[in-house]
Design an enzyme around this catalytic site. Structure first.
Site, PDB file in Angstrom:
ATOM      1  N   ASP A 127       0.857  -1.176   0.000  1.00 57.18           N
ATOM      2  CA  ASP A 127       0.000   0.000   0.000  1.00 57.18           C
ATOM      3  C   ASP A 127       0.905   1.242   0.000  1.00 57.18           C
ATOM      4  O   ASP A 127       2.040   1.187   0.498  1.00 57.18           O
ATOM      5  CB  ASP A 127      -0.876  -0.026   1.255  1.00 57.18           C
ATOM      6  CG  ASP A 127      -1.622   1.265   1.455  1.00 57.18           C
ATOM      7  OD1 ASP A 127      -2.423   1.630   0.563  1.00 57.18           O
ATOM      8  OD2 ASP A 127      -1.400   1.940   2.480  1.00 57.18           O
ATOM      9  N   TYR A 133      -0.218   4.987   0.659  1.00 58.78           N
ATOM     10  CA  TYR A 133      -0.509   6.081   1.598  1.00 58.78           C
ATOM     11  C   TYR A 133      -0.612   5.583   3.032  1.00 58.78           C
ATOM     12  O   TYR A 133      -1.506   4.813   3.368  1.00 58.78           O
ATOM     13  CB  TYR A 133      -1.793   6.801   1.190  1.00 58.78           C
ATOM     14  CG  TYR A 133      -1.765   7.298  -0.239  1.00 58.78           C
ATOM     15  CD1 TYR A 133      -0.767   8.174  -0.674  1.00 58.78           C
ATOM     16  CD2 TYR A 133      -2.717   6.882  -1.160  1.00 58.78           C
ATOM     17  CE1 TYR A 133      -0.728   8.620  -1.985  1.00 58.78           C
ATOM     18  CE2 TYR A 133      -2.690   7.325  -2.483  1.00 58.78           C
ATOM     19  CZ  TYR A 133      -1.691   8.191  -2.887  1.00 58.78           C
ATOM     20  OH  TYR A 133      -1.649   8.622  -4.191  1.00 58.78           O
ATOM     21  N   ARG A 140      -7.823  13.251   5.385  1.00 61.48           N
ATOM     22  CA  ARG A 140      -7.562  11.824   5.221  1.00 61.48           C
ATOM     23  C   ARG A 140      -8.811  10.989   5.564  1.00 61.48           C
ATOM     24  O   ARG A 140      -9.160  10.049   4.852  1.00 61.48           O
ATOM     25  CB  ARG A 140      -6.381  11.419   6.111  1.00 61.48           C
ATOM     26  CG  ARG A 140      -6.093   9.928   6.185  1.00 61.48           C
ATOM     27  CD  ARG A 140      -5.657   9.340   4.859  1.00 61.48           C
ATOM     28  NE  ARG A 140      -5.214   7.953   5.006  1.00 61.48           N
ATOM     29  CZ  ARG A 140      -5.076   7.104   4.007  1.00 61.48           C
ATOM     30  NH1 ARG A 140      -5.305   7.489   2.765  1.00 61.48           N
ATOM     31  NH2 ARG A 140      -4.666   5.876   4.212  1.00 61.48           N
ATOM     32  N   ASN A 156      -5.006   2.658  -4.120  1.00 62.98           N
ATOM     33  CA  ASN A 156      -6.231   3.251  -4.662  1.00 62.98           C
ATOM     34  C   ASN A 156      -5.929   4.522  -5.459  1.00 62.98           C
ATOM     35  O   ASN A 156      -6.778   4.983  -6.229  1.00 62.98           O
ATOM     36  CB  ASN A 156      -7.225   3.553  -3.535  1.00 62.98           C
ATOM     37  CG  ASN A 156      -7.973   2.311  -3.070  1.00 62.98           C
ATOM     38  OD1 ASN A 156      -8.132   1.349  -3.815  1.00 62.98           O
ATOM     39  ND2 ASN A 156      -8.429   2.338  -1.823  1.00 62.98           N
TER      40      ASN A 156
END
Lengths: 218, 218
Positions: A9, A11, A40, A116
């Site tokens: 991942d 972030y 966030r 994402n």
């Protein structure tokens, strides 16, 4: 160990999303920390929501909407120019202290970001940090199904041409670990914030306090 | 107006989920407010997550897991008995000040709760508040697809035997309004907390500060 590829991942795992805090503080004095935190939270909320609603929108658009939501919640708003400048920060997030060294030590293995974020967000981030020889990038945007949906992890697996059990999935986000574990990947949770293990289930195979723990898995 | 039935969300819309706060405070002194808040956040998070993961678990089970998660996050834990007692509070939530009066005034219309809560949670809640002559109950548990998924709203519509445009959907939760609006219901957002309108889109047809606003729609 039979792991053939490691998916990371981006972030919160390789890069610190709260490194936008300082830029937020420059624009909105005294509110930088809370604006970046809500930014966030809303980014994740919108991502989950559009996934459930089956109304996909690319992550850069959701991130910009999340910024506007955060500003409104904290009683302020930003000009087009300010929002564009803050969005630009997503291409310049700081890596965590150990990120580069760990990626260097893992060289020789297949390593990819699986995020994402769109390619348009990930590629400048990798280049700005000089990581282009260390790691590749895959985006859930290519299939328009966000993590943690089963379809998103399935896409990454097919793209690598590997089996589930060949892949180690690394994230500091518990929702991402839940999704990847539930899908069938071996998972490593980077528990930077020393959170309790989720009561929901779908637990990681291993838990480390930072990325250096992965070197034990080599 | 062509509305033939009104569907109400339960938790946060007709009933105040933070009314569990006092019971939490009795068991965990000085932490009642934060435990009840995190309990609700985790309840929603687990509900969204299992929906995205396609790993349905009934809402009472998720609510109990969310309670355990909240206790762990706030550095405590509860015995079986304490958790069972707190769970029991979900059957005794307080309605909001205007809930009963508004439901009485809407009598003659078809009114139903449509909730992620199971029938086993909703029916005692309705009875304990003496609302059994005022409102019926439908549960997303019957189709094992949580709101805000399109499948969940579609189920409610079919169950009522009506068209989308015959139904007014009422919720104080913005994610629920986003789902219902995106599905095609007419929606009314009860914005109790005076939140800014979501930057995501899928906006409500009407916004009221409490349920009394609905009487204007009669």
């Amino acid at each position: 160990m039979t792991i053939k590829a490691i998916l990371f991942d981006a972030y919160g795992t390789l890069f610190d999303v709260y490194s936008v805090k300082e830029k937020c503080e420059q624009h909105f004095q005294g509110k930088g920390e809370e604006i970046s935190r809500t930014w966030r939270e809303k980014q994740l909320e919108y991502c989950f929501l559009t996934q459930i609603l089956q109304k996909y929108e690319p992550f850069d658009q959701l991130t910009e909407k999340a910024l506007r939501a955060s500003l409104a919640i904290h009683g302020t708003e930003g000009s087009e120019k300010e929002c564009a400048e803050l969005m630009k920060e997503y291409e310049q997030l700081s890596p965590f202290e150990e990120t580069e060294e760990v990626l260097k030590q893992l060289k020789g293995k297949q390593t990819f970001i699986y995020s994402n974020g769109t390619r348009g967000m990930l590629e400048p981030l990798i280049e700005n940090n000089g990581f282009q020889d260390l790691i590749g990038a895959l985006s859930a945007d290519e299939i328009r199904q966000y993590k943690p949906s089963p379809a998103s992890y399935s896409y990454a697996m097919e793209k690598l041409g590997l089996d589930k059990t060949d892949i180690l999935f690394v994230s500091s986000n518990q929702w991402d670990i839940a999704g990847a574990s539930s899908f069938g990947f071996k998972t490593a949770w980077i528990n930077r914030a020393r959170e309790p293990v989720s009561a929901l289930g779908f637990e990681p195979a291993n838990i480390y306090s930072d990325l250096k723990g992965l070197l034990e898995e080599k």
